[in-house]
Structures are given as structure tokens and as C-alpha cells.
Design a protein around this motif. Structure first.
Motif, PDB file in Angstrom:
ATOM      1  N   ARG A 103       7.969  -1.043 -11.678  1.00  0.00           N
ATOM      2  CA  ARG A 103       6.618  -1.058 -11.148  1.00  0.00           C
ATOM      3  C   ARG A 103       5.613  -0.784 -12.246  1.00  0.00           C
ATOM      4  O   ARG A 103       5.872  -0.016 -13.171  1.00  0.00           O
ATOM      5  CB  ARG A 103       6.484  -0.025 -10.035  1.00  0.00           C
ATOM      6  CG  ARG A 103       7.386  -0.343  -8.847  1.00  0.00           C
ATOM      7  CD  ARG A 103       7.326   0.747  -7.807  1.00  0.00           C
ATOM      8  NE  ARG A 103       8.159   0.399  -6.668  1.00  0.00           N
ATOM      9  CZ  ARG A 103       8.335   1.184  -5.623  1.00  0.00           C
ATOM     10  NH1 ARG A 103       7.744   2.355  -5.570  1.00  0.00           N
ATOM     11  NH2 ARG A 103       9.103   0.804  -4.627  1.00  0.00           N
ATOM     12  N   LEU A 109      -1.633  -1.724 -14.642  1.00  0.00           N
ATOM     13  CA  LEU A 109      -2.392  -2.410 -13.594  1.00  0.00           C
ATOM     14  C   LEU A 109      -3.877  -2.467 -13.954  1.00  0.00           C
ATOM     15  O   LEU A 109      -4.546  -3.474 -13.700  1.00  0.00           O
ATOM     16  CB  LEU A 109      -2.206  -1.693 -12.253  1.00  0.00           C
ATOM     17  CG  LEU A 109      -2.808  -2.426 -11.045  1.00  0.00           C
ATOM     18  CD1 LEU A 109      -2.103  -3.762 -10.821  1.00  0.00           C
ATOM     19  CD2 LEU A 109      -2.705  -1.571  -9.781  1.00  0.00           C
ATOM     20  N   GLU A 112      -4.464  -5.319 -16.298  1.00  0.00           N
ATOM     21  CA  GLU A 112      -4.480  -6.599 -15.568  1.00  0.00           C
ATOM     22  C   GLU A 112      -5.823  -6.803 -14.884  1.00  0.00           C
ATOM     23  O   GLU A 112      -6.395  -7.902 -14.907  1.00  0.00           O
ATOM     24  CB  GLU A 112      -3.358  -6.618 -14.518  1.00  0.00           C
ATOM     25  CG  GLU A 112      -1.980  -6.894 -15.070  1.00  0.00           C
ATOM     26  CD  GLU A 112      -0.975  -7.169 -13.956  1.00  0.00           C
ATOM     27  OE1 GLU A 112      -1.381  -7.196 -12.770  1.00  0.00           O
ATOM     28  OE2 GLU A 112       0.213  -7.364 -14.271  1.00  0.00           O
ATOM     29  N   HIS A 113      -6.324  -5.745 -14.270  1.00  0.00           N
ATOM     30  CA  HIS A 113      -7.617  -5.803 -13.572  1.00  0.00           C
ATOM     31  C   HIS A 113      -8.736  -6.164 -14.536  1.00  0.00           C
ATOM     32  O   HIS A 113      -9.571  -7.035 -14.243  1.00  0.00           O
ATOM     33  CB  HIS A 113      -7.868  -4.442 -12.913  1.00  0.00           C
ATOM     34  CG  HIS A 113      -9.297  -4.154 -12.609  1.00  0.00           C
ATOM     35  ND1 HIS A 113     -10.005  -4.824 -11.623  1.00  0.00           N
ATOM     36  CD2 HIS A 113     -10.182  -3.262 -13.164  1.00  0.00           C
ATOM     37  CE1 HIS A 113     -11.248  -4.359 -11.579  1.00  0.00           C
ATOM     38  NE2 HIS A 113     -11.369  -3.424 -12.504  1.00  0.00           N
ATOM     39  N   ASP A 116      -8.531  -9.756 -15.652  1.00  0.00           N
ATOM     40  CA  ASP A 116      -9.005 -10.658 -14.589  1.00  0.00           C
ATOM     41  C   ASP A 116     -10.537 -10.698 -14.545  1.00  0.00           C
ATOM     42  O   ASP A 116     -11.122 -11.760 -14.298  1.00  0.00           O
ATOM     43  CB  ASP A 116      -8.468 -10.206 -13.232  1.00  0.00           C
ATOM     44  CG  ASP A 116      -6.979 -10.465 -13.082  1.00  0.00           C
ATOM     45  OD1 ASP A 116      -6.432 -11.276 -13.863  1.00  0.00           O
ATOM     46  OD2 ASP A 116      -6.353  -9.852 -12.190  1.00  0.00           O
ATOM     47  N   ASN A 185      -5.584   1.172  -4.255  1.00  0.00           N
ATOM     48  CA  ASN A 185      -5.447   0.279  -3.102  1.00  0.00           C
ATOM     49  C   ASN A 185      -4.708  -1.003  -3.469  1.00  0.00           C
ATOM     50  O   ASN A 185      -3.904  -1.523  -2.692  1.00  0.00           O
ATOM     51  CB  ASN A 185      -6.826  -0.045  -2.526  1.00  0.00           C
ATOM     52  CG  ASN A 185      -7.410   1.115  -1.739  1.00  0.00           C
ATOM     53  OD1 ASN A 185      -6.676   1.857  -1.101  1.00  0.00           O
ATOM     54  ND2 ASN A 185      -8.716   1.289  -1.793  1.00  0.00           N
ATOM     55  N   ILE A 186      -4.984  -1.516  -4.667  1.00  0.00           N
ATOM     56  CA  ILE A 186      -4.262  -2.705  -5.137  1.00  0.00           C
ATOM     57  C   ILE A 186      -2.779  -2.384  -5.300  1.00  0.00           C
ATOM     58  O   ILE A 186      -1.903  -3.165  -4.914  1.00  0.00           O
ATOM     59  CB  ILE A 186      -4.856  -3.208  -6.472  1.00  0.00           C
ATOM     60  CG1 ILE A 186      -6.276  -3.738  -6.271  1.00  0.00           C
ATOM     61  CG2 ILE A 186      -3.977  -4.298  -7.086  1.00  0.00           C
ATOM     62  CD1 ILE A 186      -6.984  -4.116  -7.558  1.00  0.00           C
ATOM     63  N   ALA A 187      -2.506  -1.206  -5.878  1.00  0.00           N
ATOM     64  CA  ALA A 187      -1.113  -0.799  -6.096  1.00  0.00           C
ATOM     65  C   ALA A 187      -0.365  -0.652  -4.768  1.00  0.00           C
ATOM     66  O   ALA A 187       0.805  -1.039  -4.665  1.00  0.00           O
ATOM     67  CB  ALA A 187      -1.078   0.523  -6.865  1.00  0.00           C
ATOM     68  N   SER A 189      -1.075  -2.297  -1.980  1.00  0.00           N
ATOM     69  CA  SER A 189      -0.883  -3.645  -1.433  1.00  0.00           C
ATOM     70  C   SER A 189       0.245  -4.383  -2.141  1.00  0.00           C
ATOM     71  O   SER A 189       0.911  -5.229  -1.540  1.00  0.00           O
ATOM     72  CB  SER A 189      -2.181  -4.447  -1.540  1.00  0.00           C
ATOM     73  OG  SER A 189      -2.498  -4.743  -2.892  1.00  0.00           O
ATOM     74  N   LYS A 190       0.479  -4.058  -3.423  1.00  0.00           N
ATOM     75  CA  LYS A 190       1.552  -4.697  -4.188  1.00  0.00           C
ATOM     76  C   LYS A 190       2.867  -3.918  -4.108  1.00  0.00           C
ATOM     77  O   LYS A 190       3.818  -4.248  -4.801  1.00  0.00           O
ATOM     78  CB  LYS A 190       1.133  -4.834  -5.655  1.00  0.00           C
ATOM     79  CG  LYS A 190       0.012  -5.836  -5.885  1.00  0.00           C
ATOM     80  CD  LYS A 190      -0.217  -6.063  -7.374  1.00  0.00           C
ATOM     81  CE  LYS A 190      -1.214  -7.181  -7.592  1.00  0.00           C
ATOM     82  NZ  LYS A 190      -1.351  -7.549  -9.011  1.00  0.00           N
ATOM     83  N   LYS A 191       2.846  -2.861  -3.290  1.00  0.00           N
ATOM     84  CA  LYS A 191       4.022  -2.012  -3.095  1.00  0.00           C
ATOM     85  C   LYS A 191       4.472  -1.346  -4.397  1.00  0.00           C
ATOM     86  O   LYS A 191       5.658  -1.080  -4.622  1.00  0.00           O
ATOM     87  CB  LYS A 191       5.179  -2.814  -2.474  1.00  0.00           C
ATOM     88  CG  LYS A 191       4.826  -3.435  -1.127  1.00  0.00           C
ATOM     89  CD  LYS A 191       6.022  -4.043  -0.444  1.00  0.00           C
ATOM     90  CE  LYS A 191       5.643  -4.733   0.850  1.00  0.00           C
ATOM     91  NZ  LYS A 191       4.907  -3.868   1.797  1.00  0.00           N
ATOM     92  N   ILE A 192       3.507  -1.065  -5.249  1.00  0.00           N
ATOM     93  CA  ILE A 192       3.789  -0.314  -6.475  1.00  0.00           C
ATOM     94  C   ILE A 192       3.906   1.169  -6.148  1.00  0.00           C
ATOM     95  O   ILE A 192       4.657   1.905  -6.782  1.00  0.00           O
ATOM     96  CB  ILE A 192       2.669  -0.554  -7.515  1.00  0.00           C
ATOM     97  CG1 ILE A 192       2.676  -2.025  -7.970  1.00  0.00           C
ATOM     98  CG2 ILE A 192       2.823   0.365  -8.724  1.00  0.00           C
ATOM     99  CD1 ILE A 192       1.501  -2.407  -8.830  1.00  0.00           C
TER     100      ILE A 192
END
Length: 408
Positions: A103, A109, A112-113, A116, A185-187, A189-192
Motif C-alpha cells: 500500500r 500518495l 501522486e496527488h 496529477d 479520504n482518497i486512501a 477509497s483506494k483501500k489503502i
């Protein structure tokens, strides 16, 4: 028969130093395999009989929670294999966990954000968030941070550090928390990370911005600026034009003003899209705006030209150069606005954003909140009501005067 145990695994590094790492040791048919939890621990903090970190360690709760989480995951795999009567080895189980639980860390993360954001040409946000991430790295001393480690205790310590050591304002610290919450919240949703580790919300860390005092110019102060005798085509004269242009059009943000092109004006209307929220709008041009535009028409070569000259040498499609040009221009304009305040004998700090506050101050309660919402280009009416509340003082002033006016 499988035996799972939490241990403090001692191992020599390349320099011959002994490292003690938290690990889960799985033994199947007398063969062992270790799943390391990515955490080092001094032996005095380890309770071997109980297989947990002692309460004397400052992060014992989150480390023990991490142990339980991984312990349960390995047990679940073993139960499934045994229920289906499959043969397995300790290495196969541990390899399965490693494969399924690779993970991203918080910083991975975050990178990556930010990447993007740059790809989406949101340079202002990307650079701002990158700066915040670097501050967080300094606070945690550059160690790779898992989302499970970002708990209430760490966030409270971070807040103290940012306020007292770095010297940031309460509002700036809340911006840090907003970014961390968004990444969390992103983590999820990505099941991190599991939802149960979420450190924000009721009875946890609350994000609440402190109230700020917004002071705008009044009608007489705007008139003073309009009547200043400034030499035409000088930098300070140009600054006054952009400031008044913003004010006359309900406080359009300076970054949007500087981006405007002649093609955005069609007939007697201005059509533009806010860079902040990508919201499109159209406004009829007031007479004073025509007078400002008249000064710049002789610089116009084509409809693709910028109206104001700050970005004249910047390619239209070079988003990074536009961002840099606007940032430089804003600093320059703010310097000139401070000089304009002195010349106009205005005892208030004037910046580019004060044009927006000034419009709000003069608007007061003259028009409905719904109309102001449209003029401000706010997405939600509640935002408009909250913003405009900074400038509506008449009722409160009259009430105060009525109450204390007993000694005539």
C-alpha cells in the motif's frame, strides 16, 4: 499446524548495527517466515510475554493496532486455506500478504496527488500542496509515514509544531489539515487504509477556520483612488486600472483579471471562467470599465491578446509560465497599491483582494444574497451569506446605539 507470533526480530544491518524490527513470525511445519511491519523498536519498549508494545512508548496504541490488523489478516488467510484443505507453507502465506498489502504511504500518495495537479495545469494548488507536504516531512523527520500513523496524537503535535516552531497562522494550519483529510479520504477509497483509522470528525480532530476580519474600502475611498493624478502608462497607473477593473466587476480575482483576453468581451458583456472553481459567468460592462479598456485598445493586436499587459510576453498555452507571471505581477501590484494608499491618504492596507472586500462593503445589504451569490460567483448561497456578513453592520450599529442611548 501453523503458529503465528509477534516478535521483535533482531538483525544486523550492512554496517554491523543490530536492528530490532517488529515482525510477525509464521511457522508452518517447522519452517519460519517473517512479515516485517516496517517499524523499528528499542527492546525496552517490547513486552514479549504479551506480544505488544509497552504503554511507555509514545506511539504504543497505533503500533499495537497495526500489529492486530496484520495479525488478523494473516490468520484470515490461514483459516481460508485450512477450511479448503489446501497445503501451504509459511512463505506462501507471507508472500500472499505482501502481494495484497503493498500500500502507498502518505507521502507516496501525496506525490501522486501533486503530480496529477500539475498534469491538470493546476500549478498554484500543486505548488501550495507540495510546500505543505515538505513541511510535514520536516516534522516527521522524513520517515515514510503510513496512514495508520496519522492519528489524533500526531496531528495535535503537528499543529503545535506548525504554530509555535514554524510560525504559521491558525488558518494556515487548518489548510494543512484539509489537505491531509483529502488524502486520507482518497486512501480510504483506494483501500489503502481502513475507515476506522480516520482521525477527523466527531470527537476527533475537527477542522474549523478561525474568523477573520475583512475590511473593505468605502465609497469615498474608492473615489479618492479614482481621482488620483497618476502619470499615464506608468506601473502604478496600470495597477490602479486593474484594481478598479476588479472592483467595478464585483471583485473579480486579480488572477482572473490578468488572464482576460479581448475575445472575452462580446458586445457590452464580459464572458469569463473563474480559474478557482471553473465556473463560467457573464457580466454587463459598467461605464467606468469601458473607460479603462479604452486606454489599452491601442496595445491590442488580436482578440487572443491579453487585455492587461502583465502577461503580454507569456504564451497563451504555457500554463506554468502564466502561473509564474501572475504570481510575479500580484507582488508588483500589491507594492504599488501600498503606494496608492499613501497617495490617497487612506489609512487601510490595500491589496489586490481588497477590491473584492470593497465591493462587499459597499454592497452591504443593498441587494439580495441571491444576486450577490451570482455576482461573486459563489457555488453555495451559504458562502455568500457568510462572506457578506462581514460587511453588514447597520442593524447591529443601530441596535447598539438604541440600547446605550439613555443618557441624552
Amino acid at each position: 499446524m501453523a503458529t503465528l507470533k509477534t516478535v521483535l526480530h533482531a538483525k544486523l544491518d550492512k554496517k554491523g548495527n543490530k536492528l530490532h524490527r517488529l515482525a510477525l513470525r509464521l511457522t508452518v511445519n517447522r519452517k519460519r517466515s517473517y512479515y516485517h511491519l516496517g517499524q523499528k523498536l528499542k527492546p525496552e519498549y517490547w513486552d514479549e510475554p504479551s506480544e505488544k508494545v509497552k504503554s511507555s512508548h509514545p506511539k504504543h496504541k497505533q503500533l499495537n493496532r497495526l500489529i492486530r490488523k496484520k495479525y488478523d489478516e494473516i490468520e484470515d488467510i490461514i483459516f481460508e486455506l485450512e477450511a479448503s484443505k489446501q497445503n501451504y507453507s509459511a512463505k506462501q502465506v507471507v508472500d500472499s500478504i505482501r502481494k495484497n498489502t503493498r500500500r502507498l504511504s502518505f507521502f507516496e500518495l501525496a506525490d501522486e496527488h501533486i503530480e496529477d495537479l500539475f498534469k491538470a495545469n493546476k500549478h498554484n494548488r500543486a505548488i501550495s500542496d507540495r510546500s505543505k507536504v515538505n513541511r510535514i516531512k520536516e516534522f516527521v523527520k522524513n520517515r515514510n509515514l503510513s496512514f495508520e500513523e496519522i492519528d489524533e496524537h500526531l496531528l495535535k503535535k503537528m499543529k503545535i509544531h506548525l504554530l509555535n516552531t514554524v510560525g504559521l497562522s491558525e488558518r494556515s494550519v487548518m489548510n494543512f489539515f484539509v489537505m491531509i483529510r483529502m488524502l486520507y479520504n482518497i486512501a480510504i477509497s483506494k483501500k489503502i487504509v481502513d475507515q476506522k483509522f480516520y482521525p477527523f470528525g466527531r470527537n476527533k480532530i475537527k477542522i474549523k477556520y478561525p474568523q477573520t476580519i475583512k475590511i473593505g474600502l468605502n465609497e469615498m475611498e474608492i473615489v479618492k483612488i479614482e481621482k488620483l493624478d497618476l502619470e499615464q502608462n506608468t506601473a502604478i497607473w496600470h495597477t490602479r486600472n486593474t484594481f478598479l477593473f476588479s472592483f467595478y466587476l464585483a471583485g473579480i480575482r486579480i488572477s482572473d483579471v490578468l488572464r482576460m483576453q479581448w475575445k472575452d468581451i462580446v458586445g457590452d458583456r464580459l464572458y469569463y471562467k473563474m480559474n478557482k472553481n471553473n465556473k463560467a459567468d457573464s457580466l454587463k460592462l459598467p461605464k467606468p470599465v469601458y473607460e479603462i479598456l479604452h486606454h489599452y485598445k491601442n496595445m491590442k493586436v488580436s482578440n487572443a491578446d491579453y487585455i492587461f499587459p502583465d502577461l503580454k510576453d507569456v504564451p497563451i498555452n504555457d500554463t506554468l509560465a502564466i502561473y509564474t507571471g501572475i504570481k510575479t505581477a500580484i507582488k508588483r501590484h500589491n507594492t504599488h497599491l501600498a503606494e496608492i494608499a499613501k497617495l490617497a491618504e487612506i489609512d487601510k492596507k490595500i491589496t489586490n483582494h481588497i477590491a473584492r472586500h470593497s465591493f462587499g462593503n459597499i454592497a452591504g445589504d443593498k441587494v439580495s444574497p441571491q444576486m450577490l451569490q451570482k455576482l461573486y460567483r459563489h457555488t453555495h448561497l451559504s458562502t455568500t451569506i457568510g462572506y457578506q456578513g462581514n460587511f453588514i453592520h447597520k442593524s447591529a450599529d443601530e441596535a447598539l446605539a438604541e440600547i446605550i442611548n439613555f443618557s441624552k
